[in-house]
Scaffold this active site. Structure first.
Site: not given
Ligand code: ATP
Ligand code: MG
Length: 612
Positions: A58, A288, A298
């Site tokens: 995102e 994760r 984020k």
């Molecule tokens: P955050 O929790 O940091 O806001 P998010 O999951 O909301 O992360 P996205 O932009 O949706 O952020 O993430 C893009 C991809 O990266 C998704 O498939 C998510 O599952 C993966 N991802 C995000 N954080 C991690 C992590 N700590 N380890 C592994 N994969 C991750």
């Molecule tokens: Mg997300």
């Protein structure tokens, strides 16, 4: 549906104790359960034996090292099985998203070493299609427009122990729902006044199945669609359908979506008659990445930036890819780290030491060695003529002659590290002290004949003599000289600022908070130390940002973009091994030989901390 058995070959929690095990693994990485699922699908010819993955960020922040794990996994699996990996922006929330993030994310993925070719997609490109899918659900009696307020929706949903209640609008006739949804789209209602909900099961034990919202009103400009839409599809509705539209076979996501998988499948099932092609994506969840001494959400990273706790998203203390890159991390080191930690199915925390290990390993192999002095102490070589320059040949890499060598100028006045001199040397002190002899790296042997202090008692200059027979640094008569110091010429060296970093948080898990504490209370006040009077050897003049070096004995450093023609700025990426710091600590504990004028020294900090 794939049953994810406990085949999870990799580590879940890579604590320090696990580190050696991880190191032992082959560099192409341990096997993992995602690979096994895909291999099995390919072997059985499922989805025509095709493998298509996607990385779906995102655009509401910069990528962090957790995302790197997901990128390596998605692109890695595609590469390994001869498939494709798309880059897709999951841009369904206009409130948080921005083009700045869209651009930084693309740059980061490329920097990490992956390429989506021409497969750059945006969920917002599918808004028309998604809208038609929503209309279809209404027509089939599978969705309804609800006038409950967001609070009421929450209340009606019930919880784990109590079933949900039906909204009074749940049985709104189909025709009316179609009209209402169209009116939502036309902007006739305020934000939050109505939502479109899937009609599933308010008694489901899975709360995600209790009539989840699939469209909401948000009167807000979108970074791509502008003001075309005032209703936006929800993540759960959008994600699986975007996967289907793009022909994704394996939709790899993190564990928190495990409970959403029934919903992911429900949308695909209901819409099956109207979907294009016969692609049926499959969601697979993995743990994760969490790392000690940092935060990874984020939202929290944004808070650090907005509240000025760090200098920006690219602050070298941040776990963001832009931050790590600025600090001097290599993409190769990050990829190796991601390979080594494997892919687990249970959440765990990886010790940041493992990341640092991968980094040191790569930097050790690839960094030219140079000399820089962080806290200069002037040394005058009394028997070396003023104005004369002697040049010594110094190889750039001890193991790889391919790196070549350069000449380092030696002059009457030089600088050595303040830490390399002691007035009251402890036992086993092999560096400089009054009357002692040391080797200057690549140059010669010098002996300290006098110590000059200012009125406050601070040592400001050393007077030394050199042994002209020791050119190159070898003892001419076999006399033993154990200590070697790095140095630079006073006249020929270049001014530099050096930024030393330590962990951003004082606690291993910065989210393990006591009552009333905020995670920002745990920020390490000493996470950044700026040294402004450093000197580096002349070969570094004009070095470009992101150039990486090992400063002998001090660690790995990287030129920062803040550098100007007048003054270089370096970030210390990471210190050398910890052993040196340990040794010095031990030395400090021993009583000094002549314990006069005992002043606690702060000298050891720069050259020996290895916490960063
Ligand atoms: P955050 O929790 O940091 O806001 P998010 O999951 O909301 O992360 P996205 O932009 O949706 O952020 O993430 C893009 C991809 O990266 C998704 O498939 C998510 O599952 C993966 N991802 C995000 N954080 C991690 C992590 N700590 N380890 C592994 N994969 C991750
Ligand atoms: Mg997300």
């Amino acid at each position: 549906m794939t049953k994810q058995s406990g085949k999870d070959a990799s580590n879940t929690t890579t604590r320090a104790a696990d580190t050696p095990r991880a190191e032992d693994r082959a560099d192409d990485g341990p096997s993992n359960f995602v690979r096994e699922i895909i291999a099995d699908d390919v072997a059985r010819g499922r989805q025509g034996g095709r493998v298509a993955t996607r990385f779906p960020p995102e655009p509401n922040g910069y990528l962090h090292i957790g995302h790197a794990k997901s990128i390596c996994l998605n692109f890695g699996m595609a590469e390994e099985f001869g498939g494709t990996c798309n880059l897709r922006f999951d841009d369904t929330n206009p409130a948080a998203e921005d083009i700045e993030y869209v651009e930084s994310i693309q740059a980061d993925v490329r920097w990490l070493g992956f390429d989506w070719d021409d497969r750059l997609y945006f969920a917002s490109d599918y808004y028309d299609k998604l809208y038609r899918y929503a209309v279809y659900l209404i027509e089939e009696g599978k969705a309804y427009v609800d006038g409950l307020s967001p609070d009421q929706i929450r209340e009606y949903r019930g919880n784990y122990y109590t079933k949900g209640k039906h909204s009074p609008d749940r049985d709104r006739p189909i025709e009316e729902n179609l009209v209402m949804f169209e009116r939502m789209k036309q902007g006739e209602f305020a934000d939050g006044q109505y939502v479109l909900r899937a009609k599933i099961d308010m008694a489901s034990p899975n709360l995600n199945m209790r009539d989840p919202p699939i469209y909401r009103i948000r009167k807000m400009s979108h970074h791509r669609t502008g003001d075309t839409w005032c209703i936006y599809p929800m993540y759960d509705f959008t994600h699986g359908l975007s996967d289907q539209i793009e022909g994704i076979t394996h939709s790899i996501c993190t564990l928190e979506f495990e409970d959403h998988r029934p919903l992911y499948d429900w949308f695909l099932d209901q819409l099956e008659p109207v979907l294009d092609g016969d692609i049926r994506p499959q969601q697979i969840e993995f743990a994760r990445l969490n790392l000690t001494y940092t935060v990874m959400s984020k939202r929290k990273l944004l808070q650090l930036v907005r509240d000025g706790h760090v200098r920006g998203w690219d602050d070298p203390r941040m776990p963001t890819l832009v931050g790590m890159r600025r600090r001097g991390f290599t993409a190769e080191a990050l990829r190796r780290f991601c390979d080594r930690i494997g892919v687990a199915k249970r959440d765990g925390v990886v010790d940041v030491a493992l990341l640092e290990h991968a980094l040191r390993e790569h930097l050790n192999a690839t960094s030219p060695r140079v000399m820089g002095v962080l806290r200069p102490l002037k040394v005058v070589i009394e028997n070396f003529p003023e104005g004369q320059v002697e040049e010594f040949d110094a190889p750039y890499h001890p193991e790889d002659p391919g790196y070549g060598s350069r000449k380092v100028p030696f002059t009457r006045e030089i600088y050595i590290e303040r830490d390399d001199f002691r007035e009251d040397p402890p036992k086993k002190w092999f560096r400089l002290a009054a009357g002692r002899e040391i080797r200057l790296r690549y140059a010669c042997l010098i002996t300290c004949v006098d110590v000059i202090k200012d009125p406050s008692g601070q040592v400001v200059e050393l007077r030394c003599t050199w042994d002209p027979q020791s050119r190159g640094g070898t003892s001419p008569d076999g006399r033993k000289v154990r200590g070697t110091s790095h140095w630079v010429s006073a006249d020929h060296s270049v001014a530099a600022e050096v930024r030393l970093y330590d962990r951003l948080f004082t606690q291993e898990n910065p989210l393990d908070l006591e009552e009333g504490q905020d995670f920002t209370d745990l920020i390490n006040p000493d996470s950044l130390e700026v040294l402004t009077d450093c000197r580096v050897e002349p070969s570094l003049a004009g070095a470009a940002p992101e150039s990486r070096y090992q400063f002998e004995r001090l660690g790995y450093f990287c030129v920062d973009a803040d550098s100007t023609d007048q003054r270089l700025v370096f970030n210390r990426t990471i210190s050398l091994r910890d052993s040196w710091a340990k040794l010095e600590k031990k030395l400090d504990k021993q009583p000094a030989r002549k314990a006069k004028n005992k002043k606690p020294t702060t000298a050891s900090k720069g050259a020996s901390t290895s916490k960063s």
